[in-house]
Design a protein around this motif. Structure first.
Motif, PDB file in Angstrom:
ATOM      1  N   GLU A 153       0.889  -0.805  -0.327  1.00  0.00           N
ATOM      2  CA  GLU A 153       0.225  -0.069   0.125  1.00  0.00           C
ATOM      3  C   GLU A 153       1.087   1.178  -0.193  1.00  0.00           C
ATOM      4  O   GLU A 153       0.338   1.534  -0.881  1.00  0.00           O
ATOM      5  CB  GLU A 153      -1.039   0.144   1.309  1.00  0.00           C
ATOM      6  CG  GLU A 153      -1.563   1.070   1.014  1.00  0.00           C
ATOM      7  CD  GLU A 153      -2.739   1.112   2.514  1.00  0.00           C
ATOM      8  OE1 GLU A 153      -2.990   2.757   3.008  1.00  0.00           O
ATOM      9  OE2 GLU A 153      -3.022   0.333   2.713  1.00  0.00           O
ATOM     10  N   LYS A 154       1.542   1.283   1.070  1.00  0.00           N
ATOM     11  CA  LYS A 154       2.599   2.740   0.702  1.00  0.00           C
ATOM     12  C   LYS A 154       3.633   2.731  -0.284  1.00  0.00           C
ATOM     13  O   LYS A 154       3.643   4.167  -0.544  1.00  0.00           O
ATOM     14  CB  LYS A 154       4.176   2.593   1.720  1.00  0.00           C
ATOM     15  CG  LYS A 154       2.900   2.519   3.286  1.00  0.00           C
ATOM     16  CD  LYS A 154       4.044   2.686   4.488  1.00  0.00           C
ATOM     17  CE  LYS A 154       3.438   3.053   5.447  1.00  0.00           C
ATOM     18  NZ  LYS A 154       4.696   2.861   6.843  1.00  0.00           N
ATOM     19  N   LEU A 155       4.075   1.709  -1.027  1.00  0.00           N
ATOM     20  CA  LEU A 155       4.354   1.818  -2.239  1.00  0.00           C
ATOM     21  C   LEU A 155       3.381   1.576  -3.498  1.00  0.00           C
ATOM     22  O   LEU A 155       4.316   3.226  -3.871  1.00  0.00           O
ATOM     23  CB  LEU A 155       5.468   0.415  -3.420  1.00  0.00           C
ATOM     24  CG  LEU A 155       6.377  -0.085  -1.984  1.00  0.00           C
ATOM     25  CD1 LEU A 155       6.774  -1.776  -2.208  1.00  0.00           C
ATOM     26  CD2 LEU A 155       7.670   0.019  -2.186  1.00  0.00           C
ATOM     27  N   ALA A 156       2.564   2.251  -3.295  1.00  0.00           N
ATOM     28  CA  ALA A 156       1.751   2.229  -4.869  1.00  0.00           C
ATOM     29  C   ALA A 156       1.329   4.332  -4.085  1.00  0.00           C
ATOM     30  O   ALA A 156       0.935   4.763  -4.682  1.00  0.00           O
ATOM     31  CB  ALA A 156      -0.248   1.931  -4.565  1.00  0.00           C
ATOM     32  N   ARG A 157       0.971   4.061  -3.132  1.00  0.00           N
ATOM     33  CA  ARG A 157       0.961   5.292  -2.554  1.00  0.00           C
ATOM     34  C   ARG A 157       2.055   6.352  -2.574  1.00  0.00           C
ATOM     35  O   ARG A 157       2.113   7.194  -3.540  1.00  0.00           O
ATOM     36  CB  ARG A 157       0.984   5.659  -0.977  1.00  0.00           C
ATOM     37  CG  ARG A 157      -0.309   5.290  -0.469  1.00  0.00           C
ATOM     38  CD  ARG A 157      -0.783   5.500   0.938  1.00  0.00           C
ATOM     39  NE  ARG A 157      -0.831   6.951   1.280  1.00  0.00           N
ATOM     40  CZ  ARG A 157      -0.359   7.358   2.165  1.00  0.00           C
ATOM     41  NH1 ARG A 157      -0.471   5.729   4.004  1.00  0.00           N
ATOM     42  NH2 ARG A 157      -0.260   8.000   3.113  1.00  0.00           N
ATOM     43  N   LEU A 158       3.555   5.340  -2.849  1.00  0.00           N
ATOM     44  CA  LEU A 158       4.374   6.567  -3.218  1.00  0.00           C
ATOM     45  C   LEU A 158       4.720   6.799  -4.941  1.00  0.00           C
ATOM     46  O   LEU A 158       4.899   8.212  -5.952  1.00  0.00           O
ATOM     47  CB  LEU A 158       5.499   5.703  -2.619  1.00  0.00           C
ATOM     48  CG  LEU A 158       6.613   5.833  -1.639  1.00  0.00           C
ATOM     49  CD1 LEU A 158       7.445   4.735  -0.985  1.00  0.00           C
ATOM     50  CD2 LEU A 158       7.081   6.722  -0.914  1.00  0.00           C
ATOM     51  N   ARG A 159       3.983   5.178  -5.504  1.00  0.00           N
ATOM     52  CA  ARG A 159       4.353   5.317  -7.029  1.00  0.00           C
ATOM     53  C   ARG A 159       3.036   6.865  -7.281  1.00  0.00           C
ATOM     54  O   ARG A 159       3.394   7.640  -8.386  1.00  0.00           O
ATOM     55  CB  ARG A 159       3.764   4.124  -7.378  1.00  0.00           C
ATOM     56  CG  ARG A 159       3.899   4.038  -8.900  1.00  0.00           C
ATOM     57  CD  ARG A 159       3.458   2.594  -9.262  1.00  0.00           C
ATOM     58  NE  ARG A 159       2.215   2.390  -8.983  1.00  0.00           N
ATOM     59  CZ  ARG A 159       2.738   1.159  -7.731  1.00  0.00           C
ATOM     60  NH1 ARG A 159       3.890   0.506  -7.317  1.00  0.00           N
ATOM     61  NH2 ARG A 159       1.626   0.471  -7.516  1.00  0.00           N
ATOM     62  N   THR A 160       1.853   6.541  -7.053  1.00  0.00           N
ATOM     63  CA  THR A 160       0.665   7.790  -6.869  1.00  0.00           C
ATOM     64  C   THR A 160       1.182   8.829  -6.799  1.00  0.00           C
ATOM     65  O   THR A 160       1.332   9.817  -7.655  1.00  0.00           O
ATOM     66  CB  THR A 160      -0.503   8.192  -6.246  1.00  0.00           C
ATOM     67  OG1 THR A 160      -0.029   6.483  -6.175  1.00  0.00           O
ATOM     68  CG2 THR A 160      -1.337   8.549  -6.459  1.00  0.00           C
ATOM     69  N   HIS A 161       2.439   9.271  -5.935  1.00  0.00           N
ATOM     70  CA  HIS A 161       2.770  10.827  -5.593  1.00  0.00           C
ATOM     71  C   HIS A 161       3.386  10.871  -6.547  1.00  0.00           C
ATOM     72  O   HIS A 161       3.273  12.069  -7.254  1.00  0.00           O
ATOM     73  CB  HIS A 161       3.178  10.848  -4.051  1.00  0.00           C
ATOM     74  CG  HIS A 161       2.536  10.951  -2.888  1.00  0.00           C
ATOM     75  ND1 HIS A 161       1.624  11.645  -2.800  1.00  0.00           N
ATOM     76  CD2 HIS A 161       2.622   9.995  -2.078  1.00  0.00           C
ATOM     77  CE1 HIS A 161       1.114  11.527  -1.948  1.00  0.00           C
ATOM     78  NE2 HIS A 161       1.594  10.715  -1.043  1.00  0.00           N
ATOM     79  N   GLY A 162       4.473  10.088  -6.878  1.00  0.00           N
ATOM     80  CA  GLY A 162       5.356  10.252  -7.999  1.00  0.00           C
ATOM     81  C   GLY A 162       4.396  10.799  -9.509  1.00  0.00           C
ATOM     82  O   GLY A 162       5.167  11.565 -10.243  1.00  0.00           O
ATOM     83  N   ASN A 163       3.730  10.226  -9.699  1.00  0.00           N
ATOM     84  CA  ASN A 163       3.140  10.544 -10.716  1.00  0.00           C
ATOM     85  C   ASN A 163       2.144  11.379 -11.109  1.00  0.00           C
ATOM     86  O   ASN A 163       2.190  12.080 -12.399  1.00  0.00           O
ATOM     87  CB  ASN A 163       1.733   8.843 -11.169  1.00  0.00           C
ATOM     88  CG  ASN A 163       2.697   7.722 -10.987  1.00  0.00           C
ATOM     89  OD1 ASN A 163       3.626   7.137 -12.110  1.00  0.00           O
ATOM     90  ND2 ASN A 163       1.051   6.799 -11.426  1.00  0.00           N
ATOM     91  N   ASN A 164       1.869  12.086  -9.695  1.00  0.00           N
ATOM     92  CA  ASN A 164       1.481  13.114 -10.025  1.00  0.00           C
ATOM     93  C   ASN A 164       2.595  14.741  -9.912  1.00  0.00           C
ATOM     94  O   ASN A 164       2.182  15.204 -10.508  1.00  0.00           O
ATOM     95  CB  ASN A 164       0.654  13.504  -8.263  1.00  0.00           C
ATOM     96  CG  ASN A 164      -0.959  12.702  -8.438  1.00  0.00           C
ATOM     97  OD1 ASN A 164      -1.242  12.313  -9.533  1.00  0.00           O
ATOM     98  ND2 ASN A 164      -1.170  12.877  -6.736  1.00  0.00           N
ATOM     99  N   ILE A 165       3.582  13.789  -9.131  1.00  0.00           N
ATOM    100  CA  ILE A 165       5.055  15.483  -9.510  1.00  0.00           C
ATOM    101  C   ILE A 165       4.958  15.111 -10.730  1.00  0.00           C
ATOM    102  O   ILE A 165       5.286  15.983 -11.482  1.00  0.00           O
ATOM    103  CB  ILE A 165       5.897  15.081  -8.601  1.00  0.00           C
ATOM    104  CG1 ILE A 165       6.155  14.431  -6.918  1.00  0.00           C
ATOM    105  CG2 ILE A 165       7.307  15.601  -9.080  1.00  0.00           C
ATOM    106  CD1 ILE A 165       6.368  14.080  -6.082  1.00  0.00           C
ATOM    107  N   GLY A 166       4.748  14.209 -11.652  1.00  0.00           N
ATOM    108  CA  GLY A 166       4.927  14.150 -12.864  1.00  0.00           C
ATOM    109  C   GLY A 166       4.271  14.739 -13.852  1.00  0.00           C
ATOM    110  O   GLY A 166       5.171  15.689 -14.048  1.00  0.00           O
TER     111      GLY A 166
END
Length: 75
Positions: free
Chosen positions: A4-17
């Motif tokens: 779950e935390k890795l998915a949230r990190l990926r989501t934040h990274g996608n949003n940043i991009g």
């Protein structure tokens, strides 16, 4: 839990991009200000989540920080 935390990190990274791509387009001052604020919030959230997910840090030794064997130790 970690997934779950890795998915949230990926989501934040996608949003940043996404926000970075938006900043490279033509925007009004108000839109640019909003996106910069959201980008800052996403970066902060990502850093906080990363720190809680991976609480350890690896530090590289300073240049020349490695011990070299002495002449006595080589014998």
């Amino acid at each position: 839990m970690i997934d779950e935390k890795l998915a949230r990190l990926r989501t934040h990274g996608n949003n940043i991009g996404r926000y970075r791509r938006l900043l490279s387009t033509q925007l009004t001052d108000c839109e640019r200000e909003f996106i910069e604020k959201r980008l800052s919030e996403e970066r902060s959230a990502m850093e906080s989540l990363a720190a809680s997910t991976f609480p350890f840090t690896l530090q590289t030794p300073a240049r020349g920080g490695y011990a070299t064997p002495t002449a006595e130790a080589v014998r």
